[in-house]
Design an enzyme around this catalytic site. Structure first.
Site, short mmCIF file in Angstrom:
data_model
loop_
_atom_site.label_atom_id
_atom_site.label_comp_id
_atom_site.label_asym_id
_atom_site.label_seq_id
_atom_site.Cartn_x
_atom_site.Cartn_y
_atom_site.Cartn_z
N GLU A 265 0.71 -1.25 -0.06
CA GLU A 265 -0.13 -0.12 -0.09
C GLU A 265 0.83 1.33 0.01
OE1 GLU A 265 -2.95 -0.12 -0.65
OE2 GLU A 265 -3.57 -2.06 -0.10
N CYS B 273 -8.58 -2.08 7.65
CA CYS B 273 -7.09 -2.35 7.26
C CYS B 273 -6.49 -0.60 6.96
CB CYS B 273 -6.91 -3.01 5.76
SG CYS B 273 -7.13 -4.70 6.01
N HIS C 38 -1.46 -5.76 1.77
CA HIS C 38 -2.78 -6.64 1.81
C HIS C 38 -2.35 -7.79 1.06
CE1 HIS C 38 -5.80 -3.23 2.56
NE2 HIS C 38 -6.37 -4.47 3.01
#
Length: 213
Positions: free
Chosen positions: A80, A143, A165
């Site tokens: 991310e 998340c 992820h």
């Protein structure tokens, strides 16, 4: 030696297992010449997850933090890039909370960038034969909530951190034949590579990782 705080989530959304927690358990207390890993379980609950993360930061005093979460439907290890200051839950969390369009930190900035070497991580994962990409969104569920909370907590420190992820496990897609998955041992290998790269790279590589849609 660097201390790595690695977090995974409890199962959520009706699942019986969360691969992020299984990865954290597998790598807990792993130690090399350059780093040692300390793992923590986080609840899939808005607010409480950041509270537990804050306690873990105080206890472990890490140099690097990597939070891992399941994103069913993704086909690779998604590193991310950015956490945004919004909770907008498509489903309730494990205590029935479902915030809609609420800021994670009132008066906080709109977003925080990951401070992990995300492009280098993707390169090394691909070189190791693992599917990986830079992700431009961590969603708006727990998340992203934890990712933003982490970056807010470490913003004035020398701690580096970010979020990864991961896909479903094969056993989670038995009734979802069109969904992608990765075996647990491959995901464990991938997260350990991400840790090794995070320890080894103070500066990221200048590589493409953008998207056109």
């Amino acid at each position: 030696m660097k201390t790595i705080l690695l977090t995974g989530f409890e199962a959520f959304g009706g699942e019986k297992i969360n691969p992020s927690l299984e990865i954290a358990k597998a790598l807990d207390e792993r130690e090399t010449e350059t780093y040692k890993i300390v793992s923590f379980e986080l609840p899939c609950v808005f607010g409480e997850a950041i509270d537990q993360l804050r306690l873990a930061l105080q206890e472990v005093k890490p140099d690097i933090v990597i939070c891992v979460g399941q994103a069913g439907g993704r086909s690779d290890l998604s590193i991310e890039r950015i956490a945004i200051n919004i909770d907008d839950a498509g489903i309730p969390d494990n205590k029935g909370n479902q915030p809609i369009d609420e800021p994670i930190i009132k008066e906080g900035p709109a977003a925080f960038w990951s401070s992990l070497p995300i492009k280098a991580i993707v390169k090394h994962l691909r070189d190791a034969g693992l599917p990986a990409s830079v992700s431009q969104t961590a969603g708006t569920y727990v998340c992203n909530h934890v990712f933003y909370g982490l970056m807010h907590e470490i913003r004035k420190s020398s701690i580096r951190g970010g979020f990864i992820h991961i896909p479903f496990l094969p056993e989670q897609i038995q009734t979802r034949p069109l969904m992608a998955s990765l075996p647990l041992n491959e995901m464990i290998r991938g997260i350990e590579i991400a840790i090794q790269v995070s320890v080894g790279y103070e500066q990221d590589l200048l590589l493409e990782g953008g998207q056109t849609h």
